[in-house]
Scaffold this active site. Sequence first.
Site, PDB file in Angstrom:
ATOM      1  N   TYR A  26       0.801  -1.233   0.000  1.00 25.44           N
ATOM      2  CA  TYR A  26       0.000   0.000   0.000  1.00 25.44           C
ATOM      3  C   TYR A  26       0.834   1.284   0.000  1.00 25.44           C
ATOM      4  O   TYR A  26       0.264   2.372   0.016  1.00 25.44           O
ATOM      5  CB  TYR A  26      -0.959  -0.011   1.199  1.00 25.44           C
ATOM      6  CG  TYR A  26      -1.919  -1.181   1.180  1.00 25.44           C
ATOM      7  CD1 TYR A  26      -2.856  -1.303   0.150  1.00 25.44           C
ATOM      8  CD2 TYR A  26      -1.886  -2.172   2.158  1.00 25.44           C
ATOM      9  CE1 TYR A  26      -3.733  -2.377   0.108  1.00 25.44           C
ATOM     10  CE2 TYR A  26      -2.763  -3.246   2.132  1.00 25.44           C
ATOM     11  CZ  TYR A  26      -3.682  -3.350   1.102  1.00 25.44           C
ATOM     12  OH  TYR A  26      -4.547  -4.415   1.051  1.00 25.44           O
ATOM     13  N   ASN A  77     -12.762   4.189  -2.015  1.00 29.68           N
ATOM     14  CA  ASN A  77     -11.993   2.957  -1.877  1.00 29.68           C
ATOM     15  C   ASN A  77     -12.687   2.179  -0.756  1.00 29.68           C
ATOM     16  O   ASN A  77     -12.508   2.503   0.418  1.00 29.68           O
ATOM     17  CB  ASN A  77     -10.534   3.235  -1.520  1.00 29.68           C
ATOM     18  CG  ASN A  77      -9.734   1.953  -1.421  1.00 29.68           C
ATOM     19  OD1 ASN A  77     -10.305   0.865  -1.328  1.00 29.68           O
ATOM     20  ND2 ASN A  77      -8.419   2.065  -1.408  1.00 29.68           N
ATOM     21  N   HIS A  83     -15.295  -6.555  -1.739  1.00 29.30           N
ATOM     22  CA  HIS A  83     -15.447  -7.954  -2.123  1.00 29.30           C
ATOM     23  C   HIS A  83     -16.567  -8.670  -1.371  1.00 29.30           C
ATOM     24  O   HIS A  83     -16.794  -9.853  -1.590  1.00 29.30           O
ATOM     25  CB  HIS A  83     -14.119  -8.699  -1.883  1.00 29.30           C
ATOM     26  CG  HIS A  83     -12.930  -7.886  -2.279  1.00 29.30           C
ATOM     27  ND1 HIS A  83     -12.695  -7.491  -3.574  1.00 29.30           N
ATOM     28  CD2 HIS A  83     -11.918  -7.338  -1.541  1.00 29.30           C
ATOM     29  CE1 HIS A  83     -11.580  -6.761  -3.624  1.00 29.30           C
ATOM     30  NE2 HIS A  83     -11.098  -6.659  -2.399  1.00 29.30           N
ATOM     31  N   ASP A  90     -25.631  -1.266  -2.686  1.00 30.84           N
ATOM     32  CA  ASP A  90     -26.993  -0.744  -2.750  1.00 30.84           C
ATOM     33  C   ASP A  90     -27.035   0.741  -2.393  1.00 30.84           C
ATOM     34  O   ASP A  90     -27.795   1.511  -2.990  1.00 30.84           O
ATOM     35  CB  ASP A  90     -27.922  -1.528  -1.815  1.00 30.84           C
ATOM     36  CG  ASP A  90     -28.253  -2.918  -2.331  1.00 30.84           C
ATOM     37  OD1 ASP A  90     -27.997  -3.193  -3.524  1.00 30.84           O
ATOM     38  OD2 ASP A  90     -28.751  -3.737  -1.536  1.00 30.84           O
ATOM     39  N   HIS A 103      -8.618   1.498  -6.076  1.00 34.95           N
ATOM     40  CA  HIS A 103      -7.845   0.565  -5.255  1.00 34.95           C
ATOM     41  C   HIS A 103      -6.371   0.902  -5.383  1.00 34.95           C
ATOM     42  O   HIS A 103      -5.874   1.077  -6.510  1.00 34.95           O
ATOM     43  CB  HIS A 103      -8.105  -0.885  -5.674  1.00 34.95           C
ATOM     44  CG  HIS A 103      -9.527  -1.267  -5.449  1.00 34.95           C
ATOM     45  ND1 HIS A 103     -10.045  -1.456  -4.187  1.00 34.95           N
ATOM     46  CD2 HIS A 103     -10.548  -1.419  -6.308  1.00 34.95           C
ATOM     47  CE1 HIS A 103     -11.333  -1.722  -4.290  1.00 34.95           C
ATOM     48  NE2 HIS A 103     -11.660  -1.700  -5.564  1.00 34.95           N
ATOM     49  N   ILE A 104      -5.724   0.982  -4.269  1.00 34.95           N
ATOM     50  CA  ILE A 104      -4.295   1.338  -4.253  1.00 34.95           C
ATOM     51  C   ILE A 104      -3.476   0.216  -4.878  1.00 34.95           C
ATOM     52  O   ILE A 104      -2.601   0.442  -5.714  1.00 34.95           O
ATOM     53  CB  ILE A 104      -3.849   1.602  -2.795  1.00 34.95           C
ATOM     54  CG1 ILE A 104      -4.612   2.800  -2.223  1.00 34.95           C
ATOM     55  CG2 ILE A 104      -2.339   1.818  -2.730  1.00 34.95           C
ATOM     56  CD1 ILE A 104      -4.466   2.975  -0.716  1.00 34.95           C
ATOM     57  N   ARG A 114     -10.028 -11.272  -4.078  1.00 35.69           N
ATOM     58  CA  ARG A 114     -10.035  -9.825  -4.342  1.00 35.69           C
ATOM     59  C   ARG A 114     -10.401  -9.502  -5.796  1.00 35.69           C
ATOM     60  O   ARG A 114     -10.436  -8.335  -6.174  1.00 35.69           O
ATOM     61  CB  ARG A 114      -8.662  -9.209  -4.023  1.00 35.69           C
ATOM     62  CG  ARG A 114      -8.266  -9.335  -2.576  1.00 35.69           C
ATOM     63  CD  ARG A 114      -6.957  -8.602  -2.295  1.00 35.69           C
ATOM     64  NE  ARG A 114      -6.337  -9.113  -1.087  1.00 35.69           N
ATOM     65  CZ  ARG A 114      -6.633  -8.690   0.154  1.00 35.69           C
ATOM     66  NH1 ARG A 114      -7.522  -7.732   0.341  1.00 35.69           N
ATOM     67  NH2 ARG A 114      -6.029  -9.220   1.202  1.00 35.69           N
TER      68      ARG A 114
HETATM   69  O1  CA2 Z   1      -5.856  -1.918  -2.779  1.00 35.60           O
HETATM   70  C1  CA2 Z   1      -6.773  -1.390  -2.145  1.00 35.60           C
HETATM   71  O2  CA2 Z   1      -6.914  -0.158  -2.077  1.00 35.60           O
HETATM   72  C2  CA2 Z   1      -7.751  -2.244  -1.343  1.00 35.60           C
HETATM   73  O3  CA2 Z   1      -9.046  -1.661  -1.468  1.00 35.60           O
HETATM   74  C3  CA2 Z   1      -7.288  -2.210   0.101  1.00 35.60           C
HETATM   75  C4  CA2 Z   1      -8.079  -3.142   1.022  1.00 35.60           C
HETATM   76  C5  CA2 Z   1      -8.153  -4.551   0.424  1.00 35.60           C
HETATM   77  O4  CA2 Z   1      -9.000  -5.358   1.228  1.00 35.60           O
HETATM   78  C6  CA2 Z   1      -8.680  -4.528  -0.988  1.00 35.60           C
HETATM   79  O5  CA2 Z   1      -8.675  -5.865  -1.484  1.00 35.60           O
HETATM   80  C7  CA2 Z   1      -7.808  -3.658  -1.874  1.00 35.60           C
HETATM   81  C8  CA2 Z   1      -7.402  -3.250   2.391  1.00 35.60           C
HETATM   82  C9  CA2 Z   1      -7.199  -1.950   3.078  1.00 35.60           C
HETATM   83  C10 CA2 Z   1      -6.275  -2.183   4.245  1.00 35.60           C
HETATM   84  O6  CA2 Z   1      -5.307  -1.182   4.224  1.00 35.60           O
HETATM   85  C11 CA2 Z   1      -4.185  -1.375   4.987  1.00 35.60           C
HETATM   86  C12 CA2 Z   1      -3.222  -0.408   4.852  1.00 35.60           C
HETATM   87  C13 CA2 Z   1      -2.061  -0.535   5.578  1.00 35.60           C
HETATM   88  C14 CA2 Z   1      -1.875  -1.594   6.440  1.00 35.60           C
HETATM   89  C15 CA2 Z   1      -2.853  -2.560   6.558  1.00 35.60           C
HETATM   90  C16 CA2 Z   1      -4.019  -2.442   5.835  1.00 35.60           C
END
Ligand code: CA2
Length: 152
Positions: A26, A77, A83, A90, A103-104, A114
Amino acid sequence: MSTPRRLLLVNGPNLNLLGTREPGIYGSQTLHDVEDLVARTAAAHGIDVRAVQSNHEGVLIDAIHAAREDCAGIVINPGGLTHTSVVLRDALSGVALPVAEVHISDVRARESFRHFSYVQDVAVVHVIGEGVAGYATAVERLLAVIAGQADG
Ligand code: CA2
């Protein structure tokens, strides 16, 4: 009625942890950096941003419903709710505002759970795997969609 000059930025569960863990997936920027980037990108177009991040689905849904009153579109986001959440989907389809899904990480290149997004077909803009910079891309593309709707 004229188009509101405001966007809603929604970040879902666990995105408050940005910059604290998992930098390999991330990056090292924080949620504050994300919100600042989105505010600056929108401000360059004379657009204001209301930002919400929550680890609670109902808080996100209430914020999405409130956007009907004063926002022209939503950048979201949804985190892991992407998922899993029919109710978030909705809410987004219910307010009938243009939505940009961000999504990052490149979710398509990660675990198979995912690969499916409940938000995908209610969003008009998708920015996936561009890191935090993708939020700025999403704002630019969403504002172009909104401008096109206002013209048409
Ligand atoms: O890639 C993305 O932006 C996601 O939406 C991030 C979600 C993940 O469940 C999606 O599949 C993809 C997770 C967010 C959690 O973010 C964290 C950031 C730093 C450390 C731990 C979690």
